[in-house]
Design a protein around this motif. Structure first.
Motif, PDB file in Angstrom:
ATOM      1  N   GLU A 215       0.885  -1.168   0.000  1.00  0.00           N
ATOM      2  CA  GLU A 215       0.000   0.000   0.000  1.00  0.00           C
ATOM      3  C   GLU A 215       0.918   1.212   0.000  1.00  0.00           C
ATOM      4  OE1 GLU A 215      -2.919  -0.456   3.315  1.00  0.00           O
ATOM      5  OE2 GLU A 215      -2.059  -2.442   3.412  1.00  0.00           O
ATOM      6  N   HIS A 342       2.947  -0.013   3.462  1.00  0.00           N
ATOM      7  CA  HIS A 342       2.647  -1.268   4.168  1.00  0.00           C
ATOM      8  C   HIS A 342       2.905  -2.436   3.235  1.00  0.00           C
ATOM      9  CE1 HIS A 342      -0.363   0.979   6.993  1.00  0.00           C
ATOM     10  NE2 HIS A 342       0.866   1.453   7.039  1.00  0.00           N
ATOM     11  N   ASN A 344       1.978  -6.127   2.771  1.00  0.00           N
ATOM     12  CA  ASN A 344       1.167  -7.279   3.156  1.00  0.00           C
ATOM     13  C   ASN A 344       1.804  -8.513   2.561  1.00  0.00           C
ATOM     14  OD1 ASN A 344      -1.531  -6.070   4.347  1.00  0.00           O
ATOM     15  ND2 ASN A 344      -0.889  -4.792   2.625  1.00  0.00           N
ATOM     16  N   ARG A 460      -3.280  -0.476  14.597  1.00  0.00           N
ATOM     17  CA  ARG A 460      -2.543   0.360  13.641  1.00  0.00           C
ATOM     18  C   ARG A 460      -1.180   0.793  14.178  1.00  0.00           C
ATOM     19  NH1 ARG A 460      -4.382  -0.144   8.607  1.00  0.00           N
ATOM     20  NH2 ARG A 460      -6.523  -0.799   8.785  1.00  0.00           N
ATOM     21  N   GLU A 472       1.175  -7.969   7.977  1.00  0.00           N
ATOM     22  CA  GLU A 472       1.354  -6.654   7.372  1.00  0.00           C
ATOM     23  C   GLU A 472       2.551  -5.975   8.036  1.00  0.00           C
ATOM     24  OE1 GLU A 472      -2.327  -4.569   7.033  1.00  0.00           O
ATOM     25  OE2 GLU A 472      -1.368  -2.623   6.763  1.00  0.00           O
TER      26      GLU A 472
HETATM   27 MG    MG Z   1      -3.422  -2.235   5.402  1.00  0.00          MG
END
Ligand code: MG
Ligand code: ADP
Length: 729
Positions: A215, A342, A344, A460, A472
């Motif tokens: 991301e 990020h 993943n 988060r 992640e």
């Molecule tokens: Mg995410």
């Protein structure tokens, strides 16, 4: 008066969305049109060549030379059918950006004529004059040759008028000089290790691939403003700038509606990405004003990394068409959220199963638990190396700054899975399980799929979090090549799975039944790696204290973090998995230090330049206005009245003088520290000196410059302000 800033603001005021036309076609109509993918190959290659290249893509075998000739000439025909005139080997040197050197297809022949040619040799291997790419001492200048070699697992593509061939980049003596080579080796290592472990559960598994869905966060700024901020141009971030009155406090930007101009830009770069087969699908605003994110559907990791790098390039080029500049820097604006990328990550089998997705039956759940627990253990064992893999001068601004994961590595599992691991830990008391325990355990893990469905708590603040069917890795920087951290993750997981298999096999050879052996080893790992698990708020000071008690490291800056790259443990791990040898890893460490030093050095120089050429002159210009004012007042007022009417101005005049003096002295002292640092005799000492001696001046200077920004006449101030740069229409 800063006319430059006035003109730039006028330009910004006139902007309208730049529309482009792709005739509103459905994406499926043009997706991948500029990729030499399956369709193009089928159309242009002979069956023999097609099969050979498929084989090498799937099994990483070498393409035969005579096939290479065929493939090259077909690639050329395909590319020419699309108006392409040049080709390039496209590679990822350790400097961070991608590199390309374009060559024309044409070759002069006798009689003053030319033909278009592209041979197998030109496809398979090139020797770029690469002596100025970073090599960490591997390549002495007398053997300055580096080779790029075709990576058939990532398809060639057309970008602009150029056919781009993804390649690895290695030295004359065979050492890797890029991000891709060790990544490919790590993917091979994890394939082998994970496939071996899968054999306990499913004999049909013959291949495991690591998947990556990144991301990408980024900022946009109007190009007119960017063009007059030398700091942004040269360093990617603003070295000065007072926070705007309205920042992100209201959190009204996050997932709010996307400004028209920005939406037009997004449509345009997504269109270009889709032509290139980059599956970008998600777009939204991010937390900070002028900050956005895009994300693709996940892919095999090597391809995903190539696609991310290509996308960053596409985004930058398309932005210019829209009068934007895209900022990939981790922290373009102080006091405003930074950007990450990020990662993943998961593992998928040739049988179509995601190994980190719990199955429906206890048997597949045990397989899930195996990969799940081994990931936690791998991160526990190599937390410092993982931390090093995301260390950079840019990312230092972000990590631990109460907006991004802390510099402490930990793993978040979610309440439900933590419970499962806790139960598993308690379940097996001694060497052998009772039948009741076995049943209880199987029941427990049999429950996982239901439990996970409502496992929506996402943390988060964790740098490494389990999110339902993947991990992640959130601490990766927005401008980074995610090949670096992904190589480390695959490598440590491969090593971990190899040890796991050894441990289980050892028990089985003592006649312990398979499932029980697996349980016992997992239990051992759960206990050993418990310290790395953290479910709480990673931003809080309480976590820093707790992490310290647990003995987890918290290394806030890059020079310190990089040490983990060359510990005995790290070197042995890379070597045992056949990914990087000592020399290669040590060279990477050197390059990381040098890159760090260079970045801080450049920032320091730009700060000094801007202070001398822009900040101090405009502060003095405004001070002169105040002085004229005071002199004028003196002429018309009596001595007692004069004091009353001139107090404020005189205080301002004094404040400007004081701040200018502080700034000038700090800038001169900083330059002196830089001189000293440059004379040190190792890159390690230099990086530390830049971090500990040079960088601290940045804050003093910035603090005082930002105060000046507040008092100096807005019309006189030379730099676009945060409030002007951060608000896009
Ligand atoms: Mg995410
Ligand atoms: P978010 O984390 O923002 O809530 P998602 O969980 O839907 O969003 O997915 C985020 C990213 O994770 C996407 O880029 C997606 O492609 C990627 N992703 C999903 N499944 C996998 C997987 N098995 N392996 C790697 N990446 C994945």
């Amino acid at each position: 008066m800063s006319t430059r800033r006035v003109l730039a603001m006028q330009e910004v005021g006139k902007r309208t969305p730049v529309e482009f036309s792709h005739n509103n076609q459905q994406v499926s109509k043009y997706y991948g049109a500029n990729v030499f993918g399956l369709d193009a190959m089928r159309e242009f290659l002979s069956e023999e060549a097609f099969n050979s290249i498929q084989n090498s893509m799937n099994k990483a075998t070498i393409v035969e030379r005579k096939m290479a000739d065929q493939v090259a000439s077909c690639m050329k025909a395909w590319a020419q059918s699309k108006g392409v005139t040049h080709f390039t080997h496209w590679f990822q040197p350790l400097s961070g950006a991608t590199a390309e050197k374009h060559d024309g297809f044409f070759e002069p022949i006798e009689g003053g004529r030319a033909i278009e040619r592209f041979s197998g040799n030109a496809l398979v291997q090139q020797e770029p004059d690469a002596s100025s790419f970073p090599n960490g001492g591997i390549r002495n200048t007398f053997e300055a040759r580096g080779y790029t070699a075709w990576d058939p697992t990532s398809p060639a593509f057309i970008w602009g008028e150029t056919l781009c061939i993804p390649t690895i980049f290695i030295s004359y003596t065979g050492e890797s000089l890029d991000f891709k080579t060790p990544l490919l080796k790590s993917l091979h290592a994890i394939d082998k290790a994970a496939t071996d472990v899968c054999q306990y559960f499913d004999k049909n598994v013959t291949k495991v691939i690591a998947t990556l869905g990144w991301e990408q966060e980024y900022f946009l700024v109007d190009s007119a403003l960017y063009n007059i901020r030398f700091d942004l141009q040269q360093t990617g971030r603003t070295l000065f700038g007072h926070a705007p009155a309205k920042g992100q406090q209201l959190e009204d930007h996050y997932w709010g509606s996307i400004p028209e101009r920005v939406a037009a830009y997004m449509r345009d770069f997504e269109y270009e990405s889709h032509l290139l087969g980059i599956p970008v699908r998600t777009r939204h605003n991010e937390v900070a004003p002028a900050q956005f994110e895009c994300a693709p559907v996940f892919e095999e990791t090597n391809l995903a990394v190539d696609h991310n790098l290509l996308l960053m390039d596409v985004m930058e080029k398309v932005a210019i068409r829209h009068n934007f500049r895209v900022l990939m820097h981790e922290k373009p604006y102080a006091g405003v959220n930074g950007s990450g990328k990020h990662n993943n990550w998961s593992l998928a089998t040739n049988t179509g199963k995601n190994l980190l997705s719990p199955g429906k039956t206890p048997k597949t759940n045990l397989q899930f638990l195996t990969f799940f627990v081994n990931t936690v253990k791998a991160v526990y064992e190599h937390a410092d190396l993982l931390r090093a893999s995301i260390a950079s001068a840019n990312n230092d601004h972000r990590l631990g700054a109460n907006e991004a994961p802390p510099a402490i590595m930990s793993v978040f599992l979610g309440e439900q899975l933590s419970k499962v691991l806790d139960e598993l830990e308690k379940a097996i008391h001694s060497g052998k399980m009772s039948p009741e325990e076995k049943t209880a355990l199987k029941m427990n893990i049999g429950r996982i799929p239901d439990i996970l469905l409502d496992n929506t708590d996402r943390n988060r603040t964790s740098p490494f979090a389990f999110t339902g069917n993947k991990f992640e890795f959130r601490a990766v920087g927005s401008s980074a090549n995610c090949g670096g951290p992904m190589t480390v993750l695959n490598a440590i997981m491969a090593e971990q799975l190899v040890s796991f298999k050894k441990d289980v096999d050892a028990l089985m050879s003592k006649k312990v039944e398979k499932d029980e052996a697996i349980f016992q080893v997992l239990k051992k790992y759960i206990i050993e790696s418990k310290r790395i698990r953290f479910e709480g708020n990673g931003y809080g000071d309480a976590w820093k204290a707790e992490a310290k008690k647990r003995g987890l490291s918290n290394i806030p800056t890059t020079p310190g973090a990089l040490e983990a790259m060359i510990t005995k443990k790290s070197l042995a791990m890379f070597e045992s998995q056949g990914i990087l040898n000592h020399r290669e890893q040590e060279a990477r460490y050197e390059i990381s230090l040098e890159t760090y030093t260079k970045k801080i050095q450049i920032e320091s120089r730009i700060i000094a330049d801007m202070v001398d050429n822009q900040i101090i002159p405009s502060a003095l210009t405004y001070q002169k206005v105040l002085i004229d004012n005071v002199t004028g007042l003196k002429n018309i007022f009596s001595t007692t009245d004069f004091k009353k009417v001139s107090d404020t101005q005189i205080a301002l005049i004094r404040e400007i003088s004081d701040r200018v003096a502080i700034i000038k002295k700090a800038a001169d002292d900083m330059t002196e520290e830089r001189r000293k640092a440059n004379n040190l005799d190792s890159s390690k000492k230099q990086a530390h000196a830049y971090c500990e001696k040079v960088k601290p001046f940045f804050e003093t200077i910035r603090y005082n410059v930002d105060k000046l920004e507040n008092i100096v006449d807005d019309a006189t101030w030379p730099l676009p302000k945060y409030r002007e740069m951060l608000y896009l229409r």
